[in-house]
Design a protein around this motif. Sequence first.
Motif, PDB file in Angstrom:
ATOM      1  N   GLU A   1     -10.012 -23.467 -38.760  1.00 50.30           N
ATOM      2  CA  GLU A   1     -10.511 -24.730 -39.304  1.00 50.30           C
ATOM      3  C   GLU A   1     -12.010 -24.649 -39.592  1.00 50.30           C
ATOM      4  O   GLU A   1     -12.477 -25.104 -40.641  1.00 50.30           O
ATOM      5  CB  GLU A   1     -10.228 -25.864 -38.336  1.00 50.30           C
ATOM      6  N   ALA A   2     -12.765 -24.056 -38.670  1.00 48.62           N
ATOM      7  CA  ALA A   2     -14.209 -23.946 -38.863  1.00 48.62           C
ATOM      8  C   ALA A   2     -14.527 -23.090 -40.087  1.00 48.62           C
ATOM      9  O   ALA A   2     -15.428 -23.422 -40.873  1.00 48.62           O
ATOM     10  CB  ALA A   2     -14.854 -23.345 -37.615  1.00 48.62           C
ATOM     11  N   ALA A   3     -13.784 -22.000 -40.273  1.00 53.59           N
ATOM     12  CA  ALA A   3     -14.019 -21.131 -41.428  1.00 53.59           C
ATOM     13  C   ALA A   3     -13.691 -21.849 -42.728  1.00 53.59           C
ATOM     14  O   ALA A   3     -14.407 -21.729 -43.726  1.00 53.59           O
ATOM     15  CB  ALA A   3     -13.191 -19.861 -41.295  1.00 53.59           C
ATOM     16  N   LEU A   4     -12.608 -22.617 -42.726  1.00 55.78           N
ATOM     17  CA  LEU A   4     -12.213 -23.348 -43.928  1.00 55.78           C
ATOM     18  C   LEU A   4     -13.238 -24.422 -44.273  1.00 55.78           C
ATOM     19  O   LEU A   4     -13.630 -24.571 -45.429  1.00 55.78           O
ATOM     20  CB  LEU A   4     -10.829 -23.948 -43.731  1.00 55.78           C
ATOM     21  N   LEU A   5     -13.695 -25.158 -43.278  1.00 52.66           N
ATOM     22  CA  LEU A   5     -14.686 -26.203 -43.520  1.00 52.66           C
ATOM     23  C   LEU A   5     -15.990 -25.607 -44.031  1.00 52.66           C
ATOM     24  O   LEU A   5     -16.651 -26.185 -44.896  1.00 52.66           O
ATOM     25  CB  LEU A   5     -14.930 -26.993 -42.236  1.00 52.66           C
ATOM     26  N   HIS A   6     -16.352 -24.444 -43.498  1.00 53.31           N
ATOM     27  CA  HIS A   6     -17.578 -23.791 -43.943  1.00 53.31           C
ATOM     28  C   HIS A   6     -17.448 -23.333 -45.398  1.00 53.31           C
ATOM     29  O   HIS A   6     -18.438 -23.337 -46.152  1.00 53.31           O
ATOM     30  CB  HIS A   6     -17.889 -22.599 -43.046  1.00 53.31           C
ATOM     31  N   ALA A   7     -16.255 -22.941 -45.808  1.00 52.83           N
ATOM     32  CA  ALA A   7     -16.042 -22.432 -47.159  1.00 52.83           C
ATOM     33  C   ALA A   7     -16.025 -23.540 -48.207  1.00 52.83           C
ATOM     34  O   ALA A   7     -16.317 -23.297 -49.378  1.00 52.83           O
ATOM     35  CB  ALA A   7     -14.739 -21.639 -47.223  1.00 52.83           C
ATOM     36  N   LEU A   8     -15.683 -24.762 -47.814  1.00 54.58           N
ATOM     37  CA  LEU A   8     -15.635 -25.880 -48.748  1.00 54.58           C
ATOM     38  C   LEU A   8     -17.040 -26.441 -48.993  1.00 54.58           C
ATOM     39  O   LEU A   8     -17.883 -26.406 -48.098  1.00 54.58           O
ATOM     40  CB  LEU A   8     -14.760 -27.003 -48.203  1.00 54.58           C
ATOM     41  N   PRO A   9     -17.294 -26.960 -50.194  1.00 57.86           N
ATOM     42  CA  PRO A   9     -18.554 -27.684 -50.408  1.00 57.86           C
ATOM     43  C   PRO A   9     -18.658 -28.858 -49.438  1.00 57.86           C
ATOM     44  O   PRO A   9     -17.646 -29.358 -48.930  1.00 57.86           O
ATOM     45  CB  PRO A   9     -18.430 -28.171 -51.859  1.00 57.86           C
ATOM     46  N   GLN A  10     -19.871 -29.280 -49.177  1.00 61.24           N
ATOM     47  CA  GLN A  10     -20.076 -30.395 -48.255  1.00 61.24           C
ATOM     48  C   GLN A  10     -19.399 -31.668 -48.739  1.00 61.24           C
ATOM     49  O   GLN A  10     -18.897 -32.459 -47.941  1.00 61.24           O
ATOM     50  CB  GLN A  10     -21.574 -30.643 -48.050  1.00 61.24           C
ATOM     51  N   ARG A  11     -19.384 -31.876 -50.050  1.00 65.97           N
ATOM     52  CA  ARG A  11     -18.686 -33.026 -50.608  1.00 65.97           C
ATOM     53  C   ARG A  11     -17.751 -32.549 -51.716  1.00 65.97           C
ATOM     54  O   ARG A  11     -18.117 -31.720 -52.541  1.00 65.97           O
ATOM     55  CB  ARG A  11     -19.661 -34.050 -51.184  1.00 65.97           C
ATOM     56  N   VAL A  12     -16.545 -33.073 -51.693  1.00 63.33           N
ATOM     57  CA  VAL A  12     -15.533 -32.711 -52.685  1.00 63.33           C
ATOM     58  C   VAL A  12     -15.019 -33.996 -53.316  1.00 63.33           C
ATOM     59  O   VAL A  12     -14.759 -34.983 -52.614  1.00 63.33           O
ATOM     60  CB  VAL A  12     -14.363 -31.938 -52.032  1.00 63.33           C
ATOM     61  N   GLY A  13     -14.872 -33.987 -54.625  1.00 61.41           N
ATOM     62  CA  GLY A  13     -14.320 -35.158 -55.309  1.00 61.41           C
ATOM     63  C   GLY A  13     -12.837 -35.303 -55.007  1.00 61.41           C
ATOM     64  O   GLY A  13     -12.444 -35.934 -54.035  1.00 61.41           O
ATOM     65  N   ARG A  14     -12.001 -34.703 -55.841  1.00 60.63           N
ATOM     66  CA  ARG A  14     -10.545 -34.765 -55.647  1.00 60.63           C
ATOM     67  C   ARG A  14     -10.058 -33.441 -55.079  1.00 60.63           C
ATOM     68  O   ARG A  14     -10.342 -32.365 -55.619  1.00 60.63           O
ATOM     69  CB  ARG A  14      -9.824 -35.051 -56.965  1.00 60.63           C
ATOM     70  N   LEU A  15      -9.308 -33.534 -53.989  1.00 59.99           N
ATOM     71  CA  LEU A  15      -8.768 -32.337 -53.334  1.00 59.99           C
ATOM     72  C   LEU A  15      -7.251 -32.417 -53.267  1.00 59.99           C
ATOM     73  O   LEU A  15      -6.689 -33.471 -52.946  1.00 59.99           O
ATOM     74  CB  LEU A  15      -9.340 -32.186 -51.929  1.00 59.99           C
TER      75      LEU A  15
END
Length: 224
Positions: free
Chosen positions: A46-60
Amino acid sequence: PLLAADRRAAARLAAERARAASESFRRHGADWDEMRALDLPGAEIEAALLHALPQRVGRLLDVGCGTGGLLERLATRIEEGLGVDASRDMLALARTRLAEHGLSHVAVRQADMYRLPFADASFDAVTLQMVLHYAEDPAAALAEAGRVLRPGGVLLIVDLAPHDRADLLGAHAHRWPGFDDAGMAGWLGATGCVPAHSLTIAGALPVRLWVAERKTHPAAVLTA
């Protein structure tokens, strides 16, 4: 092509039914989690995935959302979230989970990952967590994920690295014994996505995280 699509759908339904019927799912209900069932390091993943995502995402879009655990954890980072899964039972639990947490900007619906009911370039990010090893045709599933991802959008894949646990093909209805970087890069390239980076997360089974960015439309790759 129609027969091939039917075979993929049949294999996908068989895998989903096996997953939903597993003893872990019956015992834990909404707390069922394949990573827990396989003794994988959920917190590190989970930590790796959160780190890989931009801080803010529009539509996911979360493909193979299961009981909605990933959508719940990403809720504070996204403006709008949508999860799709083939299992009605899991979607019912996901809706309950999301409603209990008041996440009105996140929803789930039943859909086939080979025929996503969305227009091209509809999402800013697409995630597939522990999904592809159930797929009869991972390349086709990734092609659909790439199709609905806008140029500049991020595609995140979390799945097993190659392993020798043959029992998982039966007990957990896995179709693939993990994926290597070369195969994943080829599939991603065919979707118009360029691999950005990947990493291994150690555990009872090796887990890989692949991050790719949508550069072009798949048709442009095919005609280049």
